[in-house]
Design a protein around this motif. Structure first.
Motif, PDB file in Angstrom:
ATOM      1  N   LEU A 263       0.829  -1.213   0.000  1.00 54.46           N
ATOM      2  CA  LEU A 263       0.000   0.000   0.000  1.00 54.46           C
ATOM      3  C   LEU A 263       0.860   1.259   0.000  1.00 54.46           C
ATOM      4  CD1 LEU A 263      -2.958  -0.779   2.441  1.00 54.46           C
ATOM      5  CD2 LEU A 263      -3.034  -0.530  -0.038  1.00 54.46           C
ATOM      6  N   LEU A 264       1.938   1.263   0.782  1.00 53.86           N
ATOM      7  CA  LEU A 264       2.847   2.412   0.770  1.00 53.86           C
ATOM      8  C   LEU A 264       3.477   2.607  -0.609  1.00 53.86           C
ATOM      9  CD1 LEU A 264       4.709   2.101   4.204  1.00 53.86           C
ATOM     10  CD2 LEU A 264       3.145   3.909   3.504  1.00 53.86           C
ATOM     11  N   VAL A 265       3.849   1.501  -1.236  1.00 55.24           N
ATOM     12  CA  VAL A 265       4.425   1.570  -2.583  1.00 55.24           C
ATOM     13  C   VAL A 265       3.375   2.054  -3.580  1.00 55.24           C
ATOM     14  CG1 VAL A 265       5.393   0.171  -4.465  1.00 55.24           C
ATOM     15  CG2 VAL A 265       6.189  -0.166  -2.120  1.00 55.24           C
ATOM     16  N   ALA A 266       2.136   1.622  -3.418  1.00 56.85           N
ATOM     17  CA  ALA A 266       1.059   2.034  -4.328  1.00 56.85           C
ATOM     18  C   ALA A 266       0.781   3.534  -4.210  1.00 56.85           C
ATOM     19  CB  ALA A 266      -0.208   1.236  -4.044  1.00 56.85           C
ATOM     20  N   VAL A 267       0.837   4.060  -3.007  1.00 55.43           N
ATOM     21  CA  VAL A 267       0.646   5.502  -2.827  1.00 55.43           C
ATOM     22  C   VAL A 267       1.715   6.247  -3.615  1.00 55.43           C
ATOM     23  CG1 VAL A 267       0.801   7.384  -1.145  1.00 55.43           C
ATOM     24  CG2 VAL A 267      -0.544   5.369  -0.607  1.00 55.43           C
ATOM     25  N   ARG A 268       2.925   5.747  -3.575  1.00 56.29           N
ATOM     26  CA  ARG A 268       4.026   6.382  -4.313  1.00 56.29           C
ATOM     27  C   ARG A 268       3.881   6.164  -5.821  1.00 56.29           C
ATOM     28  NH1 ARG A 268       9.071   9.212  -3.747  1.00 56.29           N
ATOM     29  NH2 ARG A 268       9.880   9.112  -5.838  1.00 56.29           N
ATOM     30  N   ALA A 269       3.521   4.953  -6.210  1.00 53.90           N
ATOM     31  CA  ALA A 269       3.447   4.614  -7.637  1.00 53.90           C
ATOM     32  C   ALA A 269       2.341   5.371  -8.364  1.00 53.90           C
ATOM     33  CB  ALA A 269       3.246   3.111  -7.795  1.00 53.90           C
ATOM     34  N   PHE A 270       1.234   5.627  -7.692  1.00 52.39           N
ATOM     35  CA  PHE A 270       0.094   6.283  -8.320  1.00 52.39           C
ATOM     36  C   PHE A 270      -0.066   7.735  -7.882  1.00 52.39           C
ATOM     37  CE2 PHE A 270      -1.017   1.724  -8.263  1.00 52.39           C
ATOM     38  CZ  PHE A 270      -1.029   1.531  -9.632  1.00 52.39           C
ATOM     39  N   GLU A 271       1.020   8.348  -7.429  1.00 52.51           N
ATOM     40  CA  GLU A 271       0.946   9.710  -6.917  1.00 52.51           C
ATOM     41  C   GLU A 271       0.473  10.708  -7.969  1.00 52.51           C
ATOM     42  OE1 GLU A 271       4.851  10.572  -5.433  1.00 52.51           O
ATOM     43  OE2 GLU A 271       5.764  10.450  -7.419  1.00 52.51           O
ATOM     44  N   ASP A 272       0.855  10.508  -9.214  1.00 56.27           N
ATOM     45  CA  ASP A 272       0.427  11.430 -10.280  1.00 56.27           C
ATOM     46  C   ASP A 272      -1.079  11.398 -10.483  1.00 56.27           C
ATOM     47  OD1 ASP A 272       2.963  12.417 -10.897  1.00 56.27           O
ATOM     48  OD2 ASP A 272       3.371  10.745 -12.246  1.00 56.27           O
ATOM     49  N   ALA A 273      -1.663  10.214 -10.380  1.00 57.62           N
ATOM     50  CA  ALA A 273      -3.095  10.055 -10.635  1.00 57.62           C
ATOM     51  C   ALA A 273      -3.960  10.419  -9.425  1.00 57.62           C
ATOM     52  CB  ALA A 273      -3.385   8.614 -11.052  1.00 57.62           C
ATOM     53  N   ILE A 274      -3.455  10.199  -8.235  1.00 55.46           N
ATOM     54  CA  ILE A 274      -4.265  10.368  -7.026  1.00 55.46           C
ATOM     55  C   ILE A 274      -4.209  11.786  -6.469  1.00 55.46           C
ATOM     56  CG2 ILE A 274      -4.613   9.575  -4.659  1.00 55.46           C
ATOM     57  CD1 ILE A 274      -3.361   6.911  -5.458  1.00 55.46           C
ATOM     58  N   PHE A 275      -3.041  12.408  -6.498  1.00 57.80           N
ATOM     59  CA  PHE A 275      -2.831  13.656  -5.770  1.00 57.80           C
ATOM     60  C   PHE A 275      -2.556  14.821  -6.709  1.00 57.80           C
ATOM     61  CE2 PHE A 275      -1.045  10.126  -3.262  1.00 57.80           C
ATOM     62  CZ  PHE A 275      -1.951  10.130  -2.228  1.00 57.80           C
ATOM     63  N   TYR A 276      -2.999  15.991  -6.281  1.00 53.27           N
ATOM     64  CA  TYR A 276      -2.656  17.233  -6.971  1.00 53.27           C
ATOM     65  C   TYR A 276      -1.337  17.717  -6.368  1.00 53.27           C
ATOM     66  CZ  TYR A 276      -2.527  22.222  -7.988  1.00 53.27           C
ATOM     67  OH  TYR A 276      -2.122  23.470  -8.389  1.00 53.27           O
TER      68      TYR A 276
ATOM     69  N   PHE B  98      -2.985  22.111  -0.406  1.00 54.95           N
ATOM     70  CA  PHE B  98      -3.060  21.853   1.033  1.00 54.95           C
ATOM     71  C   PHE B  98      -3.816  20.553   1.311  1.00 54.95           C
ATOM     72  CE2 PHE B  98      -5.461  22.187   5.010  1.00 54.95           C
ATOM     73  CZ  PHE B  98      -4.419  22.346   5.913  1.00 54.95           C
ATOM     74  N   PHE B  99      -4.980  20.393   0.718  1.00 55.92           N
ATOM     75  CA  PHE B  99      -5.768  19.182   0.974  1.00 55.92           C
ATOM     76  C   PHE B  99      -5.126  17.942   0.365  1.00 55.92           C
ATOM     77  CE2 PHE B  99      -9.158  22.279   1.887  1.00 55.92           C
ATOM     78  CZ  PHE B  99      -9.511  21.810   3.144  1.00 55.92           C
ATOM     79  N   SER B 100      -4.482  18.097  -0.762  1.00 56.05           N
ATOM     80  CA  SER B 100      -3.816  16.964  -1.390  1.00 56.05           C
ATOM     81  C   SER B 100      -2.628  16.486  -0.553  1.00 56.05           C
ATOM     82  CB  SER B 100      -3.347  17.343  -2.795  1.00 56.05           C
ATOM     83  OG  SER B 100      -2.713  16.252  -3.416  1.00 56.05           O
ATOM     84  N   LEU B 101      -1.792  17.419  -0.108  1.00 59.91           N
ATOM     85  CA  LEU B 101      -0.654  17.040   0.735  1.00 59.91           C
ATOM     86  C   LEU B 101      -1.131  16.490   2.079  1.00 59.91           C
ATOM     87  CD1 LEU B 101       1.879  19.962   0.148  1.00 59.91           C
ATOM     88  CD2 LEU B 101       2.036  17.619  -0.686  1.00 59.91           C
ATOM     89  N   GLY B 102      -2.165  17.099   2.627  1.00 59.17           N
ATOM     90  CA  GLY B 102      -2.723  16.608   3.886  1.00 59.17           C
ATOM     91  C   GLY B 102      -3.283  15.207   3.760  1.00 59.17           C
ATOM     92  N   PHE B 103      -3.980  14.936   2.663  1.00 66.80           N
ATOM     93  CA  PHE B 103      -4.543  13.604   2.440  1.00 66.80           C
ATOM     94  C   PHE B 103      -3.433  12.575   2.251  1.00 66.80           C
ATOM     95  CE2 PHE B 103      -6.408  10.458  -0.609  1.00 66.80           C
ATOM     96  CZ  PHE B 103      -7.220   9.830   0.311  1.00 66.80           C
ATOM     97  N   ARG B 104      -2.395  12.953   1.526  1.00 66.47           N
ATOM     98  CA  ARG B 104      -1.288  12.021   1.313  1.00 66.47           C
ATOM     99  C   ARG B 104      -0.571  11.731   2.627  1.00 66.47           C
ATOM    100  NH1 ARG B 104       3.187  12.038  -3.481  1.00 66.47           N
ATOM    101  NH2 ARG B 104       4.214  10.132  -2.815  1.00 66.47           N
ATOM    102  N   TYR B 105      -0.353  12.757   3.429  1.00 69.23           N
ATOM    103  CA  TYR B 105       0.274  12.555   4.740  1.00 69.23           C
ATOM    104  C   TYR B 105      -0.605  11.649   5.600  1.00 69.23           C
ATOM    105  CZ  TYR B 105       2.534  13.480   9.199  1.00 69.23           C
ATOM    106  OH  TYR B 105       3.176  13.325  10.396  1.00 69.23           O
ATOM    107  N   TYR B 106      -1.906  11.879   5.565  1.00 69.01           N
ATOM    108  CA  TYR B 106      -2.844  11.061   6.331  1.00 69.01           C
ATOM    109  C   TYR B 106      -2.789   9.601   5.888  1.00 69.01           C
ATOM    110  CZ  TYR B 106      -7.265   9.214   8.058  1.00 69.01           C
ATOM    111  OH  TYR B 106      -8.205   8.437   8.657  1.00 69.01           O
ATOM    112  N   LEU B 107      -2.812   9.354   4.570  1.00 69.29           N
ATOM    113  CA  LEU B 107      -2.739   7.979   4.066  1.00 69.29           C
ATOM    114  C   LEU B 107      -1.458   7.289   4.515  1.00 69.29           C
ATOM    115  CD1 LEU B 107      -3.991   8.047   0.360  1.00 69.29           C
ATOM    116  CD2 LEU B 107      -5.021   6.862   2.284  1.00 69.29           C
ATOM    117  N   ASN B 108      -0.334   7.963   4.301  1.00 68.71           N
ATOM    118  CA  ASN B 108       0.945   7.379   4.708  1.00 68.71           C
ATOM    119  C   ASN B 108       0.997   7.148   6.216  1.00 68.71           C
ATOM    120  OD1 ASN B 108       2.173   7.122   2.183  1.00 68.71           O
ATOM    121  ND2 ASN B 108       2.984   9.196   2.246  1.00 68.71           N
TER     122      ASN B 108
END
Length: 147
Positions: free
Chosen positions: A21-34, A59-69
């Motif tokens: 899941l951590l790798v997937a967050v990184r791998a799909f960062e272009d598609a998931i996050f602004y 702000f919300f994109s970075l916050g969501f990514r931090y929350y997921l990680n």
């Protein structure tokens, strides 16, 4: 050690799943996050002006990514240590560090953006990567060993 691993197949599988899941967050960062800084920091950014930003969306994109990680990292810490005190302390640390990092990032971006690109790069790196997990696992392991 091998017998211990075989006896804990479910824990190992869950740990591998969380790592995937951590790798997937990184791998799909272009598609998931602004994050216009993804491409910006991959380029020769020293000579380029900062990209145009939608601050609220960023702000919300970075916050969501931090929350997921953070949630995935907390799951791994729970799986590895299974200790309520460690979990409470980790939740506290992730919360405080998240707030400090987000405030720092946007403060540097707004006040010193063009002149402090490296600070932006490193603060953002702590927000978008599970670096704290890499620090916490050995620290908590050492703490448990000395007790």
């Amino acid at each position: 050690m091998l017998k211990n691993l075989l006896n804990n197949k479910l824990k190992v599988a869950a740990g591998l799943f969380l790592i995937v899941l951590l790798v997937a967050v990184r791998a799909f960062e272009d598609a998931i996050f602004y994050d216009p800084f993804l491409d910006y920091f991959k380029s020769n950014y020293h000579n380029l002006p900062l990209p145009k930003l939608n601050m609220i969306k960023l702000f919300f994109s970075l916050g969501f990514r931090y929350y997921l990680n953070s949630m995935i990292s907390l799951g791994l810490l729970r799986l590895i240590f299974n200790d309520a005190k460690i979990m409470k302390f980790s939740i506290f640390l992730y919360s405080v560090l998240g707030i400090v990092l987000m405030v720092s990032f946007f403060f540097v971006l707004v006040k010193f953006g063009e002149t402090n690109k490296m600070n932006l790069f490193y603060i953002r790196r702590f927000i978008i990567q599970p670096i704290f997990l890499i620090l916490f696992i050995p620290a908590f392991y050492y703490q448990k060993k000395i007790k």
